[in-house]
Design a protein around this motif. Structure first.
Motif: not given
Length: 166
Positions: A8-20, A27-35
């Motif tokens: 989803a667009g919001s997931t892409r926004y969150l992934i792009k906003g995070m630093k490596s 790469a996924t919302f689950g990984e963002v949530r886990h972080f």
């Protein structure tokens, strides 16, 4: 039942906003949530992982440094023996010279050889010496930059967490 084919667009926004972090980006919302859910644990692990990586690099460089230093010392010892043997042969030729001019010419040759002794010993190994200095410089850089690398990773994690929190 709905099927999701892409993020989803919001997931892409969150992934792009995070630093490596440690060279990887979620790469996924689950990984963002886990972080986000395990931020403190990930932050502590980051310190350990980056510290261990730098210690491994420093250890490999120390091994290379020891190997090159040993190789250089052995080569210099062999070359010193050869150069000193050559100087001894020149001394013997001076002693065996018959007339004044021959003796004088051989003495000049001997003095030149003595003055260039260190050059003849060390110059064949300039490549090894250069490589050794390079390894020593990289090792010193890794030792000096270890804490800043850890802090940079902590800052990336903190910035990503603050972005997600906002």
């Amino acid at each position: 039942m709905a099927r999701i084919h892409r993020d989803a667009g919001s997931t892409r926004y969150l992934i792009k906003g995070m630093k490596s972090l440690q060279g990887k980006k979620p790469a996924t919302f689950g990984e963002v949530r886990h972080f986000y859910d395990h931020y403190e644990k990930i932050l502590a692990e980051t310190d350990v992982i980056i510290g261990r990586q730098y210690e491994e690099m420093i250890g490999r460089l120390s091994t290379d440094e020891a190997r090159l230093d040993r190789q250089l010392q052995e080569n210099i010892a062999r070359q010193t023996i050869a150069v000193d043997k050559n100087l001894e042969e020149l001394r013997e030729r001076i002693a065996g010279a018959g007339n004044f001019f021959t003796r004088f010419g051989r003495r000049v040759h001997y003095w030149v050889a003595v003055s260039r002794r260190e050059h003849h010993i060390h110059s064949p190994f300039a490549g090894i010496t250069s490589e050794l200095k390079s390894v020593q410089a990289r090792k010193a850089d890794h030792i000096r930059n270890k804490q800043s690398a850890i802090q940079r990773e902590r800052d990336n994690a903190s910035a990503s967490y603050q972005f997600l929190k906002a």
